[in-house]
Structures are given as C-alpha cells and as structure tokens.
Design a protein around this motif. Sequence first.
Motif, PDB file in Angstrom:
ATOM      1  N   VAL A  81     -76.008  24.192 -36.469  1.00 32.47           N
ATOM      2  CA  VAL A  81     -74.977  23.826 -35.504  1.00 32.47           C
ATOM      3  C   VAL A  81     -75.274  22.389 -35.096  1.00 32.47           C
ATOM      4  O   VAL A  81     -76.365  22.093 -34.601  1.00 32.47           O
ATOM      5  N   LYS A  84     -78.603  21.046 -36.326  1.00 27.07           N
ATOM      6  CA  LYS A  84     -79.851  21.717 -35.933  1.00 27.07           C
ATOM      7  C   LYS A  84     -79.833  23.166 -36.407  1.00 27.07           C
ATOM      8  O   LYS A  84     -78.830  23.845 -36.295  1.00 27.07           O
ATOM      9  N   GLU A  85     -80.983  23.600 -36.894  1.00 28.35           N
ATOM     10  CA  GLU A  85     -81.084  24.981 -37.372  1.00 28.35           C
ATOM     11  C   GLU A  85     -81.033  25.954 -36.196  1.00 28.35           C
ATOM     12  O   GLU A  85     -81.804  25.845 -35.257  1.00 28.35           O
ATOM     13  N   TYR A  86     -80.109  26.905 -36.284  1.00 27.21           N
ATOM     14  CA  TYR A  86     -79.943  27.904 -35.231  1.00 27.21           C
ATOM     15  C   TYR A  86     -80.290  29.312 -35.687  1.00 27.21           C
ATOM     16  O   TYR A  86     -80.581  30.173 -34.864  1.00 27.21           O
ATOM     17  N   ILE A 105     -73.518  33.208 -32.105  1.00 32.10           N
ATOM     18  CA  ILE A 105     -73.573  31.744 -32.222  1.00 32.10           C
ATOM     19  C   ILE A 105     -72.170  31.197 -32.449  1.00 32.10           C
ATOM     20  O   ILE A 105     -71.748  30.234 -31.821  1.00 32.10           O
TER      21      ILE A 105
END
Length: 111
Positions: A81, A84-86, A105
């Motif tokens: 997102v 950035k890794e979520y 998410i």
Amino acid sequence: MTTFQIIKSINKLDHFINQNNLAFLYISKQNCSVCHSLLPQVEAIMRRYPEIALGHVAVDQLPEVAGKFSIFTVPVLLLFVDGKEYLREARIVQLELFEERLQKIYQGVTE
C-alpha cells in the motif's frame, strides 16, 4: 486489474510497486507444484478486489527478488500500500485468513 502482469526486472518491479496505490505480488518458482496449484485460487480471490494491481515474479527469472524481499521459500504473496509492505503470506497459505486480512486492508484504503 484482474490479470497478473509478468515482471522480469528489478526496475519494472520497483516501478510497479511505486506507481500503484495497491500492488500485489505473487512470487513463485517454475518447478514448484504448490505455486502452480495456488495461483488460480489467488487469481479467483483477487478478482474481487479490482483496485489492486497484480504482478507475478518468477524467482527463476529474477533471482534478485529473493534478496530484495528476504524470501526464503515460495510461493510468497505480498501486498503493498503506497509502496510499503502491508501483508505477507508464504509457502502454506490459508486462503480464508489471507482474504480476511486482504479485505480489511482493502476496505481501509478504498473507503
């Protein structure tokens, strides 16, 4: 987006992640039976989330991806997102739990 874009270079990978608000990567290996059997199931889930851009990376063709994302096994499912890794799932993926996390998410970002 409902089809996976094949990504074959680190530059294209970086561009894909940075240019899409929601970017999903499916990382697999050519001779991985788990990877091949899981992909159609993941595709079916991802059809319900049209705002997510889909990318597919084969570690065989782009080995640098393993170091870039600290990947030790495949398949790996990554959701980014805003770069950035979520979300990360690897090897044995519980699809119901994966979709539950993905939905939370997705709703938070698209509402």
